[in-house]
Design a protein around this motif. Structure first.
Motif, PDB file in Angstrom:
ATOM      1  N   TYR A   1      12.685 -39.388  22.430  1.00 32.41           N
ATOM      2  CA  TYR A   1      13.222 -38.213  21.742  1.00 32.41           C
ATOM      3  C   TYR A   1      14.385 -38.601  20.841  1.00 32.41           C
ATOM      4  CZ  TYR A   1      15.615 -33.827  20.860  1.00 32.41           C
ATOM      5  OH  TYR A   1      16.233 -32.773  20.241  1.00 32.41           O
ATOM      6  N   ALA A   2      15.265 -39.462  21.339  1.00 28.20           N
ATOM      7  CA  ALA A   2      16.387 -39.927  20.522  1.00 28.20           C
ATOM      8  C   ALA A   2      15.873 -40.641  19.283  1.00 28.20           C
ATOM      9  CB  ALA A   2      17.282 -40.851  21.343  1.00 28.20           C
ATOM     10  N   LEU A   3      14.814 -41.421  19.461  1.00 27.24           N
ATOM     11  CA  LEU A   3      14.210 -42.125  18.332  1.00 27.24           C
ATOM     12  C   LEU A   3      13.647 -41.130  17.330  1.00 27.24           C
ATOM     13  CD1 LEU A   3      13.169 -44.773  17.025  1.00 27.24           C
ATOM     14  CD2 LEU A   3      11.138 -44.565  18.448  1.00 27.24           C
ATOM     15  N   TYR A   4      12.915 -40.135  17.821  1.00 26.26           N
ATOM     16  CA  TYR A   4      12.285 -39.138  16.937  1.00 26.26           C
ATOM     17  C   TYR A   4      13.334 -38.308  16.204  1.00 26.26           C
ATOM     18  CZ  TYR A   4       9.850 -34.861  15.573  1.00 26.26           C
ATOM     19  OH  TYR A   4       9.370 -33.778  14.872  1.00 26.26           O
ATOM     20  N   SER A   5      14.362 -37.855  16.936  1.00 30.47           N
ATOM     21  CA  SER A   5      15.373 -36.990  16.333  1.00 30.47           C
ATOM     22  C   SER A   5      16.202 -37.715  15.284  1.00 30.47           C
ATOM     23  CB  SER A   5      16.302 -36.429  17.418  1.00 30.47           C
ATOM     24  OG  SER A   5      17.010 -37.478  18.060  1.00 30.47           O
ATOM     25  N   ARG A   6      16.337 -39.033  15.416  1.00 28.54           N
ATOM     26  CA  ARG A   6      17.138 -39.802  14.463  1.00 28.54           C
ATOM     27  C   ARG A   6      16.334 -40.231  13.242  1.00 28.54           C
ATOM     28  NH1 ARG A   6      22.765 -39.993  15.045  1.00 28.54           N
ATOM     29  NH2 ARG A   6      23.296 -39.924  17.254  1.00 28.54           N
ATOM     30  N   MET A   7      15.013 -40.278  13.376  1.00 31.59           N
ATOM     31  CA  MET A   7      14.197 -40.816  12.281  1.00 31.59           C
ATOM     32  C   MET A   7      14.274 -39.974  11.024  1.00 31.59           C
ATOM     33  SD  MET A   7      10.761 -42.386  14.057  1.00 31.59           S
ATOM     34  CE  MET A   7      10.156 -42.973  12.492  1.00 31.59           C
ATOM     35  N   GLY A   8      14.417 -38.666  11.184  1.00 30.44           N
ATOM     36  CA  GLY A   8      14.432 -37.810   9.999  1.00 30.44           C
ATOM     37  C   GLY A   8      15.804 -37.614   9.392  1.00 30.44           C
ATOM     38  N   SER A   9      16.844 -38.197  10.026  1.00 31.42           N
ATOM     39  CA  SER A   9      18.203 -37.933   9.555  1.00 31.42           C
ATOM     40  C   SER A   9      18.529 -38.615   8.242  1.00 31.42           C
ATOM     41  CB  SER A   9      19.207 -38.372  10.633  1.00 31.42           C
ATOM     42  OG  SER A   9      19.093 -39.760  10.869  1.00 31.42           O
ATOM     43  N   ASN A  10      17.809 -39.668   7.899  1.00 32.63           N
ATOM     44  CA  ASN A  10      18.085 -40.343   6.630  1.00 32.63           C
ATOM     45  C   ASN A  10      16.775 -40.799   5.982  1.00 32.63           C
ATOM     46  OD1 ASN A  10      20.033 -41.198   4.748  1.00 32.63           O
ATOM     47  ND2 ASN A  10      19.830 -43.294   5.425  1.00 32.63           N
ATOM     48  N   GLU A  11      15.775 -39.918   6.039  1.00 32.86           N
ATOM     49  CA  GLU A  11      14.448 -40.266   5.549  1.00 32.86           C
ATOM     50  C   GLU A  11      14.476 -40.452   4.034  1.00 32.86           C
ATOM     51  OE1 GLU A  11       9.877 -38.542   5.950  1.00 32.86           O
ATOM     52  OE2 GLU A  11      11.578 -37.502   6.883  1.00 32.86           O
ATOM     53  N   GLU A  12      13.798 -41.503   3.577  1.00 32.44           N
ATOM     54  CA  GLU A  12      13.789 -41.805   2.147  1.00 32.44           C
ATOM     55  C   GLU A  12      12.962 -40.788   1.377  1.00 32.44           C
ATOM     56  OE1 GLU A  12      12.480 -45.753   1.400  1.00 32.44           O
ATOM     57  OE2 GLU A  12      14.372 -46.669   2.022  1.00 32.44           O
ATOM     58  N   SER A  13      13.389 -40.521   0.153  1.00 35.08           N
ATOM     59  CA  SER A  13      12.681 -39.590  -0.713  1.00 35.08           C
ATOM     60  C   SER A  13      11.547 -40.317  -1.430  1.00 35.08           C
ATOM     61  CB  SER A  13      13.647 -39.002  -1.740  1.00 35.08           C
ATOM     62  OG  SER A  13      12.950 -38.294  -2.737  1.00 35.08           O
ATOM     63  N   PRO A  14      10.434 -39.630  -1.684  1.00 35.57           N
ATOM     64  CA  PRO A  14       9.367 -40.240  -2.488  1.00 35.57           C
ATOM     65  C   PRO A  14       9.806 -40.510  -3.925  1.00 35.57           C
ATOM     66  CG  PRO A  14       8.906 -37.923  -2.070  1.00 35.57           C
ATOM     67  CD  PRO A  14      10.052 -38.300  -1.187  1.00 35.57           C
ATOM     68  N   LEU A  15      10.903 -39.885  -4.344  1.00 37.37           N
ATOM     69  CA  LEU A  15      11.445 -40.112  -5.689  1.00 37.37           C
ATOM     70  C   LEU A  15      12.588 -41.125  -5.674  1.00 37.37           C
ATOM     71  CD1 LEU A  15      11.579 -36.450  -7.072  1.00 37.37           C
ATOM     72  CD2 LEU A  15       9.772 -38.145  -7.363  1.00 37.37           C
TER      73      LEU A  15
ATOM     74  N   GLU B   1      29.001 -25.431 -20.166  1.00 35.55           N
ATOM     75  CA  GLU B   1      29.332 -25.605 -18.750  1.00 35.55           C
ATOM     76  C   GLU B   1      28.439 -26.643 -18.092  1.00 35.55           C
ATOM     77  OE1 GLU B   1      29.170 -21.794 -16.930  1.00 35.55           O
ATOM     78  OE2 GLU B   1      30.921 -21.037 -17.978  1.00 35.55           O
ATOM     79  N   ILE B   2      27.905 -27.553 -18.906  1.00 34.99           N
ATOM     80  CA  ILE B   2      27.114 -28.667 -18.398  1.00 34.99           C
ATOM     81  C   ILE B   2      27.712 -29.938 -18.974  1.00 34.99           C
ATOM     82  CG2 ILE B   2      24.839 -29.745 -18.258  1.00 34.99           C
ATOM     83  CD1 ILE B   2      23.630 -27.036 -18.920  1.00 34.99           C
ATOM     84  N   THR B   3      27.983 -30.893 -18.126  1.00 33.39           N
ATOM     85  CA  THR B   3      28.451 -32.192 -18.603  1.00 33.39           C
ATOM     86  C   THR B   3      27.260 -33.130 -18.688  1.00 33.39           C
ATOM     87  OG1 THR B   3      30.580 -31.857 -17.536  1.00 33.39           O
ATOM     88  CG2 THR B   3      30.047 -34.091 -18.195  1.00 33.39           C
ATOM     89  N   LYS B   4      27.142 -33.823 -19.808  1.00 34.00           N
ATOM     90  CA  LYS B   4      26.007 -34.717 -20.025  1.00 34.00           C
ATOM     91  C   LYS B   4      25.863 -35.719 -18.881  1.00 34.00           C
ATOM     92  CE  LYS B   4      24.164 -38.086 -23.297  1.00 34.00           C
ATOM     93  NZ  LYS B   4      24.408 -38.812 -24.557  1.00 34.00           N
ATOM     94  N   TRP B   5      24.641 -35.875 -18.418  1.00 37.02           N
ATOM     95  CA  TRP B   5      24.368 -36.809 -17.335  1.00 37.02           C
ATOM     96  C   TRP B   5      24.339 -38.235 -17.862  1.00 37.02           C
ATOM     97  CZ3 TRP B   5      19.668 -34.348 -14.307  1.00 37.02           C
ATOM     98  CH2 TRP B   5      20.032 -33.054 -13.894  1.00 37.02           C
ATOM     99  N   LYS B   6      24.842 -39.179 -17.051  1.00 34.46           N
ATOM    100  CA  LYS B   6      24.736 -40.597 -17.388  1.00 34.46           C
ATOM    101  C   LYS B   6      23.655 -41.286 -16.557  1.00 34.46           C
ATOM    102  CE  LYS B   6      28.361 -43.067 -18.255  1.00 34.46           C
ATOM    103  NZ  LYS B   6      29.669 -43.755 -18.125  1.00 34.46           N
ATOM    104  N   ASP B   7      23.618 -40.948 -15.274  1.00 35.59           N
ATOM    105  CA  ASP B   7      22.563 -41.510 -14.419  1.00 35.59           C
ATOM    106  C   ASP B   7      22.370 -40.626 -13.203  1.00 35.59           C
ATOM    107  OD1 ASP B   7      24.412 -42.227 -12.364  1.00 35.59           O
ATOM    108  OD2 ASP B   7      24.896 -44.059 -13.437  1.00 35.59           O
ATOM    109  N   MET B   8      21.305 -40.925 -12.472  1.00 32.63           N
ATOM    110  CA  MET B   8      20.943 -40.133 -11.296  1.00 32.63           C
ATOM    111  C   MET B   8      20.456 -41.097 -10.217  1.00 32.63           C
ATOM    112  SD  MET B   8      18.169 -36.996 -11.143  1.00 32.63           S
ATOM    113  CE  MET B   8      16.724 -38.023 -11.552  1.00 32.63           C
ATOM    114  N   LEU B   9      20.865 -40.842  -8.966  1.00 28.72           N
ATOM    115  CA  LEU B   9      20.466 -41.689  -7.855  1.00 28.72           C
ATOM    116  C   LEU B   9      19.858 -40.826  -6.760  1.00 28.72           C
ATOM    117  CD1 LEU B   9      20.537 -44.506  -6.425  1.00 28.72           C
ATOM    118  CD2 LEU B   9      22.718 -43.785  -5.437  1.00 28.72           C
ATOM    119  N   ILE B  10      18.646 -41.171  -6.366  1.00 25.71           N
ATOM    120  CA  ILE B  10      17.964 -40.468  -5.267  1.00 25.71           C
ATOM    121  C   ILE B  10      17.606 -41.508  -4.205  1.00 25.71           C
ATOM    122  CG2 ILE B  10      16.020 -39.041  -4.574  1.00 25.71           C
ATOM    123  CD1 ILE B  10      15.790 -38.051  -7.426  1.00 25.71           C
TER     124      ILE B  10
END
Length: 418
Positions: free
Chosen positions: A275-289, A314-323
């Motif tokens: 259960y500890a293994l299962y509950s921790r696995m989703g805490s930092n799951e990688e994004s498909p993007l 009211e938008i500041t131009k984006w320089k980069d994005m990290l996922i």
């Protein structure tokens, strides 16, 4: 009628007083610090601010909300409150129960509760290290910081997160707390646990990690349990005398109670760890993007704007994005400030909703398109404005850094300390 195998032993007055204090302190600590059902919340929400204002002269609002830190003003005053209540309880208890010979039965049940509590907590933390969710690999954001820009905690997380092997070492050392569930292996398990927790406490204190209160109390619990054999250990290690490690005396229990404890231990070993293994696995799951996205073109309302012009909207131009994870992403804007957003991803419809971490009214409703492995486009809206952004995507960005591509070497003809 239940019988007992405990030999009647007269405890010293000091030993009885210390037991009364620690019994009260640990019980209140567990009840108040882990008030999952909010039974004591109303009471504590009144007395903690009162203590803070009238005893410690704190002139700011003391909140009990969870912030990810266990070292809040509220928690420090809570520990002080537990300490005061424990002293008061010890005094009253000592006056009302002066003729008591010993507390062997109560001591046994206290140690059972503390052993199971400590084991479950450490198993959970250990599994988080084994599957590497507590200390993830250094992110792109970390890799682009200088040492001087990182906080002490950030530096510790980078150091610990770099090595999968060291995470396994730490994780298995903490999972070894399963030995605390059995009286025969209790002392050996406590020696490992005390050494492990001492290192954790040292990191928390000297790298300013805000888990000082909890980790210190876990160590205190382990030392309290180990104190039962401290005389034997002293004679063995320092006086070199042959000793026999004593087990905590157990009351004679009815057959059904013994069987119940065996079942509970089996459940913990075979269900708690998975259960500890299962509950921790989703805490930092990688994004498909997952990837690093460098902006090639940024449009607002179908027109290309400079950073100063975009500010008008009211938008500041984006320089980069990290996922990197499924839960959060980071955007660096033209003023070099970084903003974090919660992610709501719909892969089937190629939709991406971003909600500002600090400003929940900053919501982007976007659609994305992956043209190929390196080109990525998003378009959508923020309030009344439309945006259109083209990116150059790099998925395996860690290969560009010495820290993450140096690797392990059995042979080093000279130190490679850069």
């Amino acid at each position: 009628m239940e019988s007992t195998s405990l030999v009647i032993t007269q405890w010293s007055k000091t030993k009885k007083i210390l037991f009364r204090f620690f019994f009260t302190y640990f019980v209140l600590f567990l009840l108040f610090m882990h008030d999952f059902s909010n039974i004591f919340t109303f009471f504590l929400s009144k007395i903690i601010p009162w203590f803070g204002e009238n005893i410690f002269n704190i002139n700011y609002e003391i909140k009990s909300v969870f912030t990810g830190s266990s070292d809040t003003t509220y928690n420090y005053i809570l520990i002080f409150t537990v300490f005061l209540f424990s002293i008061l309880s010890t005094i009253i208890w000592s006056l009302l129960d002066r003729k008591r010979t010993n507390y062997k039965k109560l001591y046994y049940w206290l140690t059972v509760s503390l052993r199971f509590y400590l084991a479950l907590i450490l198993i959970s933390y250990g599994m988080a290290k084994i599957i590497k969710t507590q200390f993830p690999y250094p992110s792109y954001n970390r890799l682009n910081q200088t040492y001087g820009e990182s906080s002490p905690m950030g530096l510790a997380w980078t150091f610990l997160g770099f090595s999968k092997g060291y995470n396994l070492f730490m994780g298995f050392a903490e999972v070894a707390a399963v030995l605390l569930l059995f009286r025969r292996t209790l002392t050996f398990g406590l020696i490992i646990t005390v050494a492990t927790l001492a290192n954790v406490v040292a990191i928390n204190f000297f790298y300013d990690v805000p888990v000082k209160i909890v980790s210190s109390h876990l160590l205190l619990i382990a030392l309290f349990l180990l104190a039962y054999n401290v005389k034997d250990l002293y004679e063995f290690f320092f006086l070199k005398k042959p000793v026999e490690i004593k087990h905590i005396e157990k009351p004679r229990l009815k057959s059904w109670m013994n069987k119940t404890f065996v079942v509970i231990k089996i459940i913990i070993i075979f269900l708690a760890i998975p259960y500890a293994l299962y509950s921790r696995m989703g805490s930092n799951e990688e994004s498909p993007l997952k990837g690093y996205y460098e902006v090639k073109e940024f449009k607002v309302n179908d027109s290309v704007y400079s950073a100063s012009e975009v500010t008008r909207y009211e938008i500041t131009k984006w320089k980069d994005m990290l996922i990197e994870s499924k839960q959060w992403m980071r955007i660096k804007k033209g003023d070099d400030k970084t903003s974090w957003y919660g992610i709501d991803l719909n892969e089937e419809k190629n939709k991406l909703k971003l909600t500002g971490y600090r400003d929940s009214t900053e919501v982007y409703n976007l659609k994305y398109k992956e043209i190929d492995t390196t080109n990525f486009i998003i378009r959508g809206s923020l309030k009344s404005d439309s945006i259109h952004v083209k990116f150059n995507k790099t998925k395996d960005y860690r290969k560009n850094y010495l820290l993450t591509n140096r690797g392990f070497h059995w042979i080093n003809e000279r130190p490679y300390n850069r």
